[in-house]
Design a protein around this motif. Structure first.
Motif, PDB file in Angstrom:
ATOM      1  N   LYS A  74       0.855  -1.176   0.000  1.00  0.00           N
ATOM      2  CA  LYS A  74       0.000   0.000   0.000  1.00  0.00           C
ATOM      3  C   LYS A  74       0.898   1.235   0.000  1.00  0.00           C
ATOM      4  CE  LYS A  74      -3.572  -0.022   2.795  1.00  0.00           C
ATOM      5  NZ  LYS A  74      -4.376  -0.177   4.037  1.00  0.00           N
ATOM      6  N   ASN A  75       0.302   2.378  -0.296  1.00  0.00           N
ATOM      7  CA  ASN A  75       1.070   3.622  -0.351  1.00  0.00           C
ATOM      8  C   ASN A  75       1.721   3.931   0.986  1.00  0.00           C
ATOM      9  OD1 ASN A  75      -0.491   3.570  -2.664  1.00  0.00           O
ATOM     10  ND2 ASN A  75      -0.950   5.757  -2.622  1.00  0.00           N
ATOM     11  N   CYS A  76       2.972   4.319   0.931  1.00  0.00           N
ATOM     12  CA  CYS A  76       3.687   4.749   2.123  1.00  0.00           C
ATOM     13  C   CYS A  76       4.977   5.427   1.670  1.00  0.00           C
ATOM     14  CB  CYS A  76       3.992   3.562   3.055  1.00  0.00           C
ATOM     15  SG  CYS A  76       5.000   2.258   2.305  1.00  0.00           S
ATOM     16  N   ALA A  77       5.673   6.037   2.612  1.00  0.00           N
ATOM     17  CA  ALA A  77       6.914   6.735   2.276  1.00  0.00           C
ATOM     18  C   ALA A  77       7.939   5.788   1.671  1.00  0.00           C
ATOM     19  CB  ALA A  77       7.476   7.397   3.531  1.00  0.00           C
ATOM     20  N   TRP A  78       7.993   4.556   2.166  1.00  0.00           N
ATOM     21  CA  TRP A  78       9.008   3.609   1.694  1.00  0.00           C
ATOM     22  C   TRP A  78       8.719   3.159   0.266  1.00  0.00           C
ATOM     23  CZ3 TRP A  78       6.712   3.474   6.527  1.00  0.00           C
ATOM     24  CH2 TRP A  78       7.541   3.900   7.573  1.00  0.00           C
ATOM     25  N   LEU A 122       0.497  -4.053   3.985  1.00  0.00           N
ATOM     26  CA  LEU A 122      -0.553  -4.826   3.317  1.00  0.00           C
ATOM     27  C   LEU A 122      -1.610  -5.263   4.316  1.00  0.00           C
ATOM     28  CD1 LEU A 122       1.824  -7.057   1.154  1.00  0.00           C
ATOM     29  CD2 LEU A 122       0.296  -5.291   0.258  1.00  0.00           C
ATOM     30  N   ASP A 123      -2.853  -5.316   3.857  1.00  0.00           N
ATOM     31  CA  ASP A 123      -3.941  -5.789   4.723  1.00  0.00           C
ATOM     32  C   ASP A 123      -4.184  -7.284   4.573  1.00  0.00           C
ATOM     33  OD1 ASP A 123      -4.413  -3.247   5.726  1.00  0.00           O
ATOM     34  OD2 ASP A 123      -5.832  -2.755   4.120  1.00  0.00           O
ATOM     35  N   GLY A 124      -4.024  -7.805   3.349  1.00  0.00           N
ATOM     36  CA  GLY A 124      -4.370  -9.203   3.102  1.00  0.00           C
ATOM     37  C   GLY A 124      -3.185 -10.090   2.818  1.00  0.00           C
ATOM     38  N   TRP A 125      -2.077  -9.854   3.489  1.00  0.00           N
ATOM     39  CA  TRP A 125      -0.839 -10.584   3.221  1.00  0.00           C
ATOM     40  C   TRP A 125      -0.990 -12.087   3.408  1.00  0.00           C
ATOM     41  CZ3 TRP A 125       3.275 -10.980   0.638  1.00  0.00           C
ATOM     42  CH2 TRP A 125       4.369 -11.725   1.063  1.00  0.00           C
ATOM     43  N   GLU A 126      -1.745 -12.507   4.401  1.00  0.00           N
ATOM     44  CA  GLU A 126      -1.905 -13.937   4.668  1.00  0.00           C
ATOM     45  C   GLU A 126      -2.436 -14.662   3.437  1.00  0.00           C
ATOM     46  OE1 GLU A 126      -1.221 -17.206   6.892  1.00  0.00           O
ATOM     47  OE2 GLU A 126      -0.802 -15.140   7.510  1.00  0.00           O
ATOM     48  N   LEU A 143       6.513  -1.065   8.253  1.00  0.00           N
ATOM     49  CA  LEU A 143       5.091  -1.318   8.488  1.00  0.00           C
ATOM     50  C   LEU A 143       4.602  -2.589   7.807  1.00  0.00           C
ATOM     51  CD1 LEU A 143       3.545   2.278   8.188  1.00  0.00           C
ATOM     52  CD2 LEU A 143       4.013   0.959  10.257  1.00  0.00           C
ATOM     53  N   SER A 144       5.513  -3.461   7.402  1.00  0.00           N
ATOM     54  CA  SER A 144       5.121  -4.708   6.753  1.00  0.00           C
ATOM     55  C   SER A 144       4.443  -5.643   7.744  1.00  0.00           C
ATOM     56  CB  SER A 144       6.351  -5.394   6.153  1.00  0.00           C
ATOM     57  OG  SER A 144       6.935  -4.598   5.148  1.00  0.00           O
ATOM     58  N   PRO A 145       3.680  -6.640   7.253  1.00  0.00           N
ATOM     59  CA  PRO A 145       3.088  -7.642   8.144  1.00  0.00           C
ATOM     60  C   PRO A 145       4.162  -8.323   8.982  1.00  0.00           C
ATOM     61  CG  PRO A 145       2.167  -7.829   5.939  1.00  0.00           C
ATOM     62  CD  PRO A 145       3.314  -6.865   5.837  1.00  0.00           C
ATOM     63  N   PRO A 146       3.856  -8.692  10.220  1.00  0.00           N
ATOM     64  CA  PRO A 146       4.873  -9.244  11.133  1.00  0.00           C
ATOM     65  C   PRO A 146       5.650 -10.425  10.565  1.00  0.00           C
ATOM     66  CG  PRO A 146       2.874  -8.728  12.345  1.00  0.00           C
ATOM     67  CD  PRO A 146       2.558  -8.508  10.898  1.00  0.00           C
ATOM     68  N   ASP A 147       4.962 -11.357   9.873  1.00  0.00           N
ATOM     69  CA  ASP A 147       5.710 -12.517   9.385  1.00  0.00           C
ATOM     70  C   ASP A 147       6.599 -12.158   8.201  1.00  0.00           C
ATOM     71  OD1 ASP A 147       3.531 -12.224   7.641  1.00  0.00           O
ATOM     72  OD2 ASP A 147       3.503 -14.354   7.154  1.00  0.00           O
ATOM     73  N   VAL A 149       8.221  -9.249   8.087  1.00  0.00           N
ATOM     74  CA  VAL A 149       9.366  -8.653   8.775  1.00  0.00           C
ATOM     75  C   VAL A 149      10.283  -9.747   9.313  1.00  0.00           C
ATOM     76  CG1 VAL A 149      10.078  -7.259  10.753  1.00  0.00           C
ATOM     77  CG2 VAL A 149       8.134  -6.532   9.350  1.00  0.00           C
ATOM     78  N   ALA A 150       9.663 -10.823   9.838  1.00  0.00           N
ATOM     79  CA  ALA A 150      10.449 -11.916  10.412  1.00  0.00           C
ATOM     80  C   ALA A 150      11.144 -12.754   9.334  1.00  0.00           C
ATOM     81  CB  ALA A 150       9.544 -12.803  11.259  1.00  0.00           C
ATOM     82  N   SER A 151      10.514 -12.837   8.139  1.00  0.00           N
ATOM     83  CA  SER A 151      11.024 -13.739   7.103  1.00  0.00           C
ATOM     84  C   SER A 151      12.017 -13.088   6.150  1.00  0.00           C
ATOM     85  CB  SER A 151       9.844 -14.290   6.286  1.00  0.00           C
ATOM     86  OG  SER A 151       8.903 -14.935   7.118  1.00  0.00           O
ATOM     87  N   TYR A 152      11.870 -11.787   5.929  1.00  0.00           N
ATOM     88  CA  TYR A 152      12.654 -11.127   4.896  1.00  0.00           C
ATOM     89  C   TYR A 152      13.664 -10.147   5.486  1.00  0.00           C
ATOM     90  CZ  TYR A 152       8.742 -12.802   2.012  1.00  0.00           C
ATOM     91  OH  TYR A 152       7.797 -13.572   1.399  1.00  0.00           O
ATOM     92  N   ASP A 153      14.627  -9.780   4.664  1.00  0.00           N
ATOM     93  CA  ASP A 153      15.567  -8.733   5.050  1.00  0.00           C
ATOM     94  C   ASP A 153      14.768  -7.448   5.297  1.00  0.00           C
ATOM     95  OD1 ASP A 153      17.945  -7.545   5.618  1.00  0.00           O
ATOM     96  OD2 ASP A 153      18.866  -7.925   3.662  1.00  0.00           O
TER      97      ASP A 153
END
Length: 567
Positions: A74-78, A122-126, A143-147, A149-153
Motif C-alpha cells: 500500500k502507499n507509504c513513504a518507503w 498490506l492488509d491481506g498478506w496472509e 510497516l510490513s506484516p509481522p511474518d 518482517v520476520a522472514s525477509y531482510d
C-alpha cells in the motif's frame, strides 16, 4: 515558507531528487502515519539518504542493468523511496496493486522476471503471500506484516549496515523506468512499459498549464501508487514541485488522514466523490441542504462547514478520473464551491490525454487535450485515438498486442468512443466494445445510463447489460451501510419504493429501446477477490456476464421493477 530554487526544466526523476537534496535538505516532504495517531516525518535529506543506502544494497546484488525489481505494498513513504532506489541502482521498477489475488501476483512477478520484491504495508498478506515465489529475495518495510518482517531482510537493517551510494547516478531519458501492469477489465494484466523521458514529458505538460503545482502544495496519497494516475500526478508531481506528501493510514482513519493533510490538490475516483456526497446527505438530507444553500449568508457558512468536515476547505484544485463523473455530481460539488476537473487518460499514455480547464464549466466533457497532445475520432468506429510523447514503449513481451494497440499511422487506439466539439472539447460516449444490441436490433450505450443509475445513495456500483434481450436491465451492488439495514422489512420496502422512483426517473429520460426493464439489487459485495472489479474499482463486465447472465431472461420476464438478489 522558504522558497527554494526552481527545478531545471530538463531534469529527470533522479535529478529532481538530487535537486531537493541539495537545495531543501531540512524541509519536511513526507508524513507517514505509524499507527495510534503517531506520524513519522521525512526531510528531503532523509529521503535521499535512505534511497542511496537501499540503492547501494540493490546494486551490490550484481544483477545486470535493467533488471526488474517489484514493489508490493500500500502507499507509504518507503514505496516512493523504493522506486527511487531501484532507479538509482540502474534497475526497472514493477509495481503491484496491494489487493491482488495470489495467482495474479505470481503471474506478474514471473512474467516480469523480477529479481527481488519489496513487500510492504498490506492488509491481506496472509492470503497474498502464496503468490510470491519462495526463492524470490524480498525486503520488508517497517510497516510490513509481522511474518514478512520476520522472514525477509528489513529496510531499516539494510540502511543501518549499508553505506549510501555516492555521487549523482543518472539514467538516460530513453531507459525503461517501469512496467505498469494494467488492471484490465478482461484477461490477464498487460505490462505497459514507460521510459524516464515519458514521465518527464507527461508531468511537465500536465503541470505547465492545467495542474499548477508548487512547493507550498500538499497532497494525500491514498489511491494505489501502482496506478498510473497516482504514479504520474503524485509521485512525479512531488518530485517536480517539491511539495509535501501525506499518506493515508487506512479506510478507518481516512477522515483523520484528510484532516491532517488538508490537501491543496486532491484527486479521486468517482466512487469516493459519491461516497463523500452520500456522507453529507446522511447528516443533511438533500432537500434540506438545497434550501440552506439557497440562503445567502447561511449558504456560505454551510459550504465552508461541509468542505472543512471533508478536509477539503483548503483545496484549490480537485479532479476526478478513471471512470466517468456524473454531471449531477459535478454540479453538486460546484454548488459547494469546489469545482471538480474531470480527467481522461489510460496507462498506455501515462494518463496524460485530456482534462477540463479550471474556472470553465466544461461539464459533460473531459475538456481539451493537454498541450502537445493530438486527438482525433475514427470516422468508421467513433473510437477516440491520440498520440503524444508520453505513449508507452509497448507491452512487455507482447509484440502482437503492442502492434494492435496502434493504428498504422501511429495513433494509440483508446478503445473508447467519443466526439470532439468545435471548441476541441472531448465527450466520451462509451466503450467501442461495450455497445450491445437488444433483440429489437437497437444498440444501447451503457455508460451514460450507468452514470445516472449509480447516483442513488444506496448503490455502490452498477452495470447496464442485456445483449439480445427485449430491453436492457440494470444490476447494482448495494453499499455496505444499506446492506446492514436490510433485515428490517420496512426498510427494504421503503428502499424498494425509492429504487423504483429512481428507475422511473432514469427511464423517463431514455429512448424507448434504452429503458431498463428492471433493476437487480445485489447485496453481496463485488470485490477484487471475487474478480468482479479491478483494483481501481472498475466493474469487470465480462465477469458480471459470467455470474449473472443465466438469470437475465427470468428477471425481465418477472415483470418486477426491482429484483432482490440476497447473499
Amino acid at each position: 515558507m522558504t522558497m527554494h530554487p526552481d527545478l531545471p526544466a530538463d531534469a529527470f526523476s533522479l535529478q529532481r531528487l538530487y535537486h531537493w537534496e541539495r537545495h531543501a535538505p531540512s524541509r519536511i516532504t513526507l508524513t507517514q502515519p505509524m499507527g495510534g495517531g503517531v506520524v513519522k516525518e521525512f526531510t528531503w535529506s532523509e529521503v535521499a539518504d535512505q534511497v542511496r543506502r537501499i540503492a547501494a544494497h540493490l546494486k551490490a546484488q550484481g544483477w545486470e542493468p535493467g533488471s526488474k525489481v517489484a514493489i508490493l505494498s500500500k502507499n507509504c513513504a518507503w514505496w516512493l523511496m523504493s522506486d527511487l532506489a531501484i532507479w538509482m541502482a540502474g534497475y526497472v521498477s514493477v509495481p503491484l496493486y496491494p489487493t491482488l489475488a495470489p495467482e495474479t501476483i505470481h503471474h506478474i512477478l514471473t512474467h516480469s522476471e523480477a529479481r527481488a520484491c519489496f513487500v510492504g504495508k498490506l492488509d491481506g498478506w496472509e492470503h497474498m503471500k502464496s503468490g510470491v515465489p519462495a526463492d524470490l529475495p524480498c525486503i520488508a518495510y517497517p510497516l510490513s506484516p509481522p511474518d514478512a518482517v520476520a522472514s525477509y531482510d528489513g529496510w531499516e537493517a539494510i540502511c543501518s549496515r549499508t553505506a549510501p551510494m555516492a555521487g549523482e547516478p543518472t539514467r538516460d531519458p530513453d531507459d525503461l523506468a517501469t512496467i505498469i501492469y494494467t488492471s484490465g477489465t478482461t484477461g490477464l494484466p498487460k505490462g505497459v512499459m514507460h521510459s524516464f523521458g515519458n514521465f518527464t514529458w507527461a508531468v511537465d505538460r500536465g503541470t505547465r498549464s492545467r495542474i499548477l503545482m508548487t512547493q507550498s502544495d500538499r497532497m494525500l496519497s491514498y489511491l494505489p501508487l501502482a496506478h498510473v494516475v497516482e504514479r504520474t500526478l503524485v509521485e512525479h508531481g512531488w518530485l517536480k514541485s517539491g511539495m509535501h506528501l501525506y499518506f493515508a493510514e487506512s479506510l478507518d482513519t481516512f477522515t483523520a488522514d484528510m484532516q491532517r493533510a488538508r490537501p491543496t490538490l486532491f484527486f479521486s475516483v468517482p466512487r469516493l466523490w459519491v461516497k463523500f456526497q452520500h456522507g453529507v446527505h446522511h447528516k443533511l438530507p438533500a432537500a434540506k441542504l438545497d434550501r440552506l444553500l439557497s440562503i445567502p449568508i447561511i449558504g456560505g457558512l454551510i459550504r465552508r462547514k461541509i468542505l472543512r468536515t471533508l478536509g477539503l476547505d483548503q483545496c484549490r484544485w480537485a479532479a476526478g478520473g478513471a471512470a466517468p463523473m456524473p454531471i449531477e455530481l459535478l454540479a453538486w460539488y460546484r454548488r459547494l464551491g469546489l469545482p471538480i476537473n474531470e480527467g481522461y487518460g489510460m496507462t498506455e499514455n501515462l494518463a496524460l490525454s485530456h482534462i477540463t480547464e479550471a474556472g470553465k464549466n466544461q461539464e459533460g466533457t473531459v475538456g481539451p487535450a493537454y498541450d502537445d497532445v493530438e486527438h482525433r475520432i475514427d470516422p468508421a468506429t467513433g473510437e477516440i485515438q491520440m498520440r503524444s510523447q508520453a505513449l508507452m514503449l509497448g507491452y512487455y513481451k507482447e509484440p502482437e498486442l503492442t502492434r494492435a494497440a496502434y493504428t498504422p499511422d501511429g495513433w494509440l487506439r483508446t478503445g473508447d468512443k467519443g466526439d470532439i466539439d468545435n471548441l476541441g472539447l472531448l465527450r466520451i460516449t462509451g466503450r467501442v466494445k461495450d455497445l450491445f444490441k437488444t433483440s429489437k436490433g437497437k444498440y444501447v450505450a451503457p455508460a451514460p445510463i450507468e452514470d445516472r443509475l449509480v447516483m442513488h445513495e444506496a448503490l455502490e456500483a452498477c452495470v447496464v447489460t442485456g445483449a439480445n434481450l427485449g430491453q436492457p436491465l440494470g444490476i447494482a451492488m448495494l453499499n455496505a451501510e444499506t446492506v446492514a439495514s436490510l433485515p428490517k422489512d420496512a426498510v427494504q420496502a421503503e428502499l424498494e419504493a425509492s429504487l423504483i422512483r429512481h428507475l422511473d426517473a432514469i427511464n423517463a429520460r431514455l429512448d424507448p429501446h434504452e429503458q431498463l426493464a428492471c433493476l437487480v439489487a445485489v447485496t453481496s459485495a463485488w470485490t477484487v477477490d471475487n474478480d468482479l472489479i479491478t483494483p481501481t474499482f472498475k466493474v469487470k463486465r465480462n465477469r458480471i456476464e459470467d455470474v449473472y447472465a443465466r438469470h437475465y431472461e427470468t428477471w425481465v420476464a418477472s415483470g418486477r421493477k426491482v429484483i432482490w438478489l440476497v447473499g
